[in-house]
Write a protein that holds these residues in place. Structure first.
Motif, PDB file in Angstrom:
ATOM      1  N   GLU A  57       0.816  -1.223   0.000  1.00  0.00           N
ATOM      2  CA  GLU A  57       0.000   0.000   0.000  1.00  0.00           C
ATOM      3  C   GLU A  57       0.848   1.271   0.000  1.00  0.00           C
ATOM      4  OE1 GLU A  57      -2.458  -0.578   3.441  1.00  0.00           O
ATOM      5  OE2 GLU A  57      -3.633  -2.152   2.484  1.00  0.00           O
ATOM      6  N   GLU A  58       1.868   1.306   0.847  1.00  0.00           N
ATOM      7  CA  GLU A  58       2.703   2.503   0.898  1.00  0.00           C
ATOM      8  C   GLU A  58       3.337   2.799  -0.465  1.00  0.00           C
ATOM      9  OE1 GLU A  58       2.457   0.537   3.452  1.00  0.00           O
ATOM     10  OE2 GLU A  58       2.840   1.575   5.340  1.00  0.00           O
ATOM     11  N   THR A  59       3.763   1.734  -1.142  1.00  0.00           N
ATOM     12  CA  THR A  59       4.411   1.947  -2.434  1.00  0.00           C
ATOM     13  C   THR A  59       3.432   2.594  -3.413  1.00  0.00           C
ATOM     14  OG1 THR A  59       5.878   0.095  -2.011  1.00  0.00           O
ATOM     15  CG2 THR A  59       5.659   0.789  -4.296  1.00  0.00           C
ATOM     16  N   ILE A  60       2.204   2.112  -3.434  1.00  0.00           N
ATOM     17  CA  ILE A  60       1.195   2.725  -4.316  1.00  0.00           C
ATOM     18  C   ILE A  60       0.980   4.193  -3.930  1.00  0.00           C
ATOM     19  CG2 ILE A  60      -1.261   2.694  -4.934  1.00  0.00           C
ATOM     20  CD1 ILE A  60      -1.161  -0.387  -4.688  1.00  0.00           C
ATOM     21  N   ILE A  61       0.860   4.456  -2.643  1.00  0.00           N
ATOM     22  CA  ILE A  61       0.600   5.833  -2.196  1.00  0.00           C
ATOM     23  C   ILE A  61       1.783   6.736  -2.540  1.00  0.00           C
ATOM     24  CG2 ILE A  61       0.207   7.293  -0.170  1.00  0.00           C
ATOM     25  CD1 ILE A  61      -1.302   4.846   1.077  1.00  0.00           C
ATOM     26  N   PHE A  62       3.013   6.279  -2.273  1.00  0.00           N
ATOM     27  CA  PHE A  62       4.202   7.096  -2.600  1.00  0.00           C
ATOM     28  C   PHE A  62       4.203   7.471  -4.075  1.00  0.00           C
ATOM     29  CE2 PHE A  62       7.330   5.161   0.775  1.00  0.00           C
ATOM     30  CZ  PHE A  62       6.630   5.791   1.779  1.00  0.00           C
ATOM     31  N   ARG A  63       3.875   6.501  -4.904  1.00  0.00           N
ATOM     32  CA  ARG A  63       3.987   6.742  -6.345  1.00  0.00           C
ATOM     33  C   ARG A  63       2.886   7.665  -6.836  1.00  0.00           C
ATOM     34  NH1 ARG A  63       6.668   0.913  -8.107  1.00  0.00           N
ATOM     35  NH2 ARG A  63       8.553   1.311  -6.900  1.00  0.00           N
ATOM     36  N   LEU A  64       1.719   7.558  -6.258  1.00  0.00           N
ATOM     37  CA  LEU A  64       0.651   8.488  -6.649  1.00  0.00           C
ATOM     38  C   LEU A  64       0.974   9.906  -6.159  1.00  0.00           C
ATOM     39  CD1 LEU A  64      -2.553   6.303  -6.096  1.00  0.00           C
ATOM     40  CD2 LEU A  64      -1.466   6.904  -8.277  1.00  0.00           C
ATOM     41  N   ILE A  65       1.579  10.009  -4.976  1.00  0.00           N
ATOM     42  CA  ILE A  65       1.980  11.342  -4.500  1.00  0.00           C
ATOM     43  C   ILE A  65       3.039  11.924  -5.448  1.00  0.00           C
ATOM     44  CG2 ILE A  65       3.126  12.638  -2.649  1.00  0.00           C
ATOM     45  CD1 ILE A  65       1.852  10.656  -0.635  1.00  0.00           C
ATOM     46  N   ASP A  66       3.994  11.108  -5.854  1.00  0.00           N
ATOM     47  CA  ASP A  66       4.981  11.575  -6.845  1.00  0.00           C
ATOM     48  C   ASP A  66       4.278  12.026  -8.130  1.00  0.00           C
ATOM     49  OD1 ASP A  66       7.346  11.280  -5.425  1.00  0.00           O
ATOM     50  OD2 ASP A  66       7.873   9.349  -6.293  1.00  0.00           O
ATOM     51  N   ARG A  67       3.281  11.269  -8.552  1.00  0.00           N
ATOM     52  CA  ARG A  67       2.615  11.576  -9.822  1.00  0.00           C
ATOM     53  C   ARG A  67       1.874  12.902  -9.775  1.00  0.00           C
ATOM     54  NH1 ARG A  67       1.243  13.254 -13.677  1.00  0.00           N
ATOM     55  NH2 ARG A  67       0.450  12.338 -15.621  1.00  0.00           N
ATOM     56  N   VAL A  68       1.240  13.226  -8.622  1.00  0.00           N
ATOM     57  CA  VAL A  68       0.482  14.489  -8.567  1.00  0.00           C
ATOM     58  C   VAL A  68       1.391  15.710  -8.486  1.00  0.00           C
ATOM     59  CG1 VAL A  68      -1.585  13.429  -7.570  1.00  0.00           C
ATOM     60  CG2 VAL A  68       0.065  14.540  -6.041  1.00  0.00           C
ATOM     61  N   GLN A  69       2.677  15.509  -8.278  1.00  0.00           N
ATOM     62  CA  GLN A  69       3.587  16.654  -8.376  1.00  0.00           C
ATOM     63  C   GLN A  69       3.719  17.118  -9.837  1.00  0.00           C
ATOM     64  OE1 GLN A  69       4.395  17.760  -5.334  1.00  0.00           O
ATOM     65  NE2 GLN A  69       3.373  15.871  -4.649  1.00  0.00           N
ATOM     66  N   LEU A  70       3.343  16.265 -10.769  1.00  0.00           N
ATOM     67  CA  LEU A  70       3.482  16.545 -12.202  1.00  0.00           C
ATOM     68  C   LEU A  70       2.133  16.911 -12.801  1.00  0.00           C
ATOM     69  CD1 LEU A  70       5.597  13.334 -12.693  1.00  0.00           C
ATOM     70  CD2 LEU A  70       6.506  15.655 -12.982  1.00  0.00           C
ATOM     71  N   GLY A  71       2.154  17.531 -13.974  1.00  0.00           N
ATOM     72  CA  GLY A  71       0.914  17.888 -14.648  1.00  0.00           C
ATOM     73  C   GLY A  71       0.229  16.675 -15.269  1.00  0.00           C
ATOM     74  N   ARG A  72      -0.949  16.893 -15.840  1.00  0.00           N
ATOM     75  CA  ARG A  72      -1.644  15.806 -16.534  1.00  0.00           C
ATOM     76  C   ARG A  72      -0.817  15.347 -17.732  1.00  0.00           C
ATOM     77  NH1 ARG A  72      -3.339  11.896 -18.031  1.00  0.00           N
ATOM     78  NH2 ARG A  72      -5.413  11.203 -18.566  1.00  0.00           N
ATOM     79  N   ASN A  73      -0.196  16.307 -18.431  1.00  0.00           N
ATOM     80  CA  ASN A  73       0.798  16.006 -19.482  1.00  0.00           C
ATOM     81  C   ASN A  73       0.297  15.008 -20.523  1.00  0.00           C
ATOM     82  OD1 ASN A  73       2.536  17.819 -18.307  1.00  0.00           O
ATOM     83  ND2 ASN A  73       3.622  16.293 -17.096  1.00  0.00           N
ATOM     84  N   LEU A  74      -0.780  15.382 -21.172  1.00  0.00           N
ATOM     85  CA  LEU A  74      -1.415  14.482 -22.141  1.00  0.00           C
ATOM     86  C   LEU A  74      -0.503  14.063 -23.283  1.00  0.00           C
ATOM     87  CD1 LEU A  74      -4.977  16.106 -22.235  1.00  0.00           C
ATOM     88  CD2 LEU A  74      -4.414  13.780 -21.453  1.00  0.00           C
ATOM     89  N   ALA A  75       0.536  14.862 -23.560  1.00  0.00           N
ATOM     90  CA  ALA A  75       1.446  14.522 -24.662  1.00  0.00           C
ATOM     91  C   ALA A  75       2.080  13.142 -24.492  1.00  0.00           C
ATOM     92  CB  ALA A  75       2.545  15.584 -24.776  1.00  0.00           C
ATOM     93  N   VAL A  76       2.216  12.734 -23.244  1.00  0.00           N
ATOM     94  CA  VAL A  76       2.834  11.427 -22.950  1.00  0.00           C
ATOM     95  C   VAL A  76       2.013  10.274 -23.528  1.00  0.00           C
ATOM     96  CG1 VAL A  76       3.387   9.872 -20.997  1.00  0.00           C
ATOM     97  CG2 VAL A  76       3.969  12.310 -20.879  1.00  0.00           C
ATOM     98  N   TYR A  77       0.721  10.509 -23.709  1.00  0.00           N
ATOM     99  CA  TYR A  77      -0.196   9.440 -24.119  1.00  0.00           C
ATOM    100  C   TYR A  77      -0.695   9.622 -25.555  1.00  0.00           C
ATOM    101  CZ  TYR A  77      -0.038   9.989 -19.098  1.00  0.00           C
ATOM    102  OH  TYR A  77       0.421  10.188 -17.818  1.00  0.00           O
ATOM    103  N   GLU A  78      -0.158  10.648 -26.239  1.00  0.00           N
ATOM    104  CA  GLU A  78      -0.615  10.928 -27.609  1.00  0.00           C
ATOM    105  C   GLU A  78       0.222  10.153 -28.615  1.00  0.00           C
ATOM    106  OE1 GLU A  78      -0.369  15.109 -28.393  1.00  0.00           O
ATOM    107  OE2 GLU A  78      -1.843  15.546 -26.824  1.00  0.00           O
ATOM    108  N   PRO A  79      -0.433   9.435 -29.529  1.00  0.00           N
ATOM    109  CA  PRO A  79       0.326   8.725 -30.558  1.00  0.00           C
ATOM    110  C   PRO A  79       1.134   9.694 -31.427  1.00  0.00           C
ATOM    111  CG  PRO A  79      -1.965   7.987 -30.510  1.00  0.00           C
ATOM    112  CD  PRO A  79      -1.876   9.208 -29.638  1.00  0.00           C
TER     113      PRO A  79
END
Lengths: 245, 245
Positions: free
Chosen positions: A17-39
Motif C-alpha cells: 500500500e505505501e508503495t502505491i501511495i508514494f507513487r501516486l503522491i509523486d505523480r500528482v507533483q506533475l501535470g496531466r501532461n497528455l502529450a505522454v499518451y498521444e500517438p
C-alpha cells in the motif's frame, strides 16, 4: 512452497500500500501532461507510438529477460515480450494450481482506471514528459502487483480453506455465488479506512504550499472502486481456471 | 527568467526532499542485490555490462531525446547521449551565467556516495534485480536533481546578492573564502533536523513488522555528509566558471 495462510497474504498486500501511495503522491507533483499518451507526438524509435508505451515496452522487455514475469503477481502490460535469459527463470513453483499465470491479466483494466484517476488528480502541462512516463510506469506496476498478488494468492488460500464448496461452485461456473463466498465486507472496509489514514499521515509533514497533496479520499476511492473489485475479478478468474482435485 | 530569490529556491529544494525519502524507503524494501552492479552478470544487449548501466543508459537516452538535459539541474550520468529531437530543446534561458551546464556535473560523486549508502541500509539478495535497478535510477536522479538545482541556483542567487565580493573572490580563485561566504550553518542544521523528522513521520503509520524501515539518522547523515557538501562543491564550481560582469 508458499504457505497460503490468509493473514500472511494480507500482510503482503498491506506492505504494497505505501508503495502505491508514494507513487501516486509523486505523480500528482506533475501535470496531466497528455502529450505522454498521444500517438506520434515524439520521434520515437521502435514500434511504439506513445511515449508511455515506448518506455513501458523497453522496461518490460528488460525485465522479461531477467525473469520478472515468471512470478505470478508480475503480470506484464505487453504480451509479446522476450523469454527469460538462460538461468533467469528460476524455480517459481509456489503451489498455485493454474497452467498459465497470464490467464489472469488485468493490466488493460488497470490502465484504463489509472487513466481516469489521472483525470481526477492531475491538471495542466509542465513539459516533464519523461518523468511523467516513468512515474506512470512505477504507479501502474505497483497497482498491478497488488491486484495480481491478491487475485492469485487470496483465491488459492480461500479455496484451500473450503475446497468442497469452492469446487462445487467452480464446476457450476456460478460466478455470483463465488463472489459472495469470496467477499469479506468488513476486511474491505478496514482496508479503505487504512488507506485513507496512511495517505493523510504520509503527507502530514509536507508543506502544502510547496508540495502538491493528493486527496486521501481519491486514493481510498481508487481502492474501493478499482483495486478491490479488480482483485475480486482476478480471484474469480483464477478459481474458474483452477485445476480441480 | 528565474527570480533568483533565495527563499523561492529553498522552497524548491525542500519540495525535493520527500521524493528522495520516498525512493530510499522503496529501496530498503529490496536486498543489496549486488548482481545489479556486477559487470557481465546478465546477457544484455548494447554496450553496457552492468544491469544498472544498461537500464540507466536507455533511460537517459530516451530523456535526452525529450530535452531533459537542456535543464540545468538535470545533469546526466552518461556523457555520450543523443541530442534532443527537433522542437524538444525548448527555451531554457533561466538567467544562469555559465556557458555549459555540464561544467557542474557531480553524478560520479553522487553514484559513489549512493553505493556506500546502499552498503549501510540494504542487505542480502532477493533476486529482484530489475526492480532494484529501477529504484536506484529513481533514487539517483532525485538526489542528483537536488544537488544540481542547489549548485546552480543557490550560487547564482548568492552571487547576485553580493556581486562585488563574489567577483573579487572568484578572480582570486579563493575557494576557501568562497566556501565561508556560501555557508550558512544554521540553514544546514535546520535542513538536517527537518529531514530526520520527515523520514520518521512518513514511516510512522507503517507497520514495522510488514515494511522495512529506513533509519531516519541514515538519511539525515546522507544529507549531512553527501547532499549538502556536494551542493556546496557544485556552487563553488559554478562560481569559478561564472561569467563575470
Amino acid at each position: 512452497m508458499f504457505s497460503f495462510d490468509l493473514s500472511a497474504i494480507a500482510t503482503r498486500l498491506e506492505s504494497l500500500e505505501e508503495t502505491i501511495i508514494f507513487r501516486l503522491i509523486d505523480r500528482v507533483q506533475l501535470g496531466r501532461n497528455l502529450a505522454v499518451y498521444e500517438p506520434n507526438r515524439f520521434p520515437l524509435s521502435g514500434t511504439e507510438s506513445t511515449l508511455l508505451n515506448h518506455m513501458l515496452r523497453f522496461h518490460e522487455s528488460t525485465h522479461a529477460m531477467l525473469g520478472r514475469y515468471v512470478v505470478a503477481e508480475e503480470r506484464p502490460f505487453f504480451s509479446d515480450l522476450p523469454i527469460p535469459a538462460e538461468g533467469m527463470a528460476g524455480d517459481r513453483d509456489v503451489g498455485l494450481q493454474i497452467c498459465d499465470f497470464n490467464q489472469i491479466n488485468l493490466t488493460a483494466s488497470i490502465r484504463l482506471a489509472y487513466t481516469e484517476l489521472l483525470d481526477r488528480i492531475t491538471v495542466g502541462n509542465d513539459g516533464e514528459y519523461g518523468t511523467t512516463a516513468e512515474t506512470d510506469i512505477a504507479s501502474l506496476q505497483a497497482i498491478a502487483r497488488r491486484i495480481h498478488f491478491g487475485s492469485f494468492y487470496v483465491a488459492e488460500a480461500k479455496f484451500r480453506g473450503n475446497p468442497d464448496h469452492y469446487t462445487e461452485l467452480i464446476r457450476a461456473k456460478d460466478e455470483q455465488a463465488l463472489m459472495r463466498l469470496l467477499t469479506r465486507q468488513e476486511v474491505e472496509d478496514r482496508i479503505i479506512i487504512r488507506i485513507r489514514e496512511k495517505c493523510a499521515s504520509i503527507q502530514a509533514i509536507s508543506n502544502p504550499l510547496i508540495r502538491k497533496q493528493i486527496d486521501p479520499d481519491q486514493v481510498a476511492q481508487f481502492y474501493f472502486a478499482t483495486i478491490i473489485p479488480l482483485t475480486k475479478v482476478g480471484e474469480i478468474t483464477y478459481l474458474l481456471n483452477r485445476t480441480l482435485p
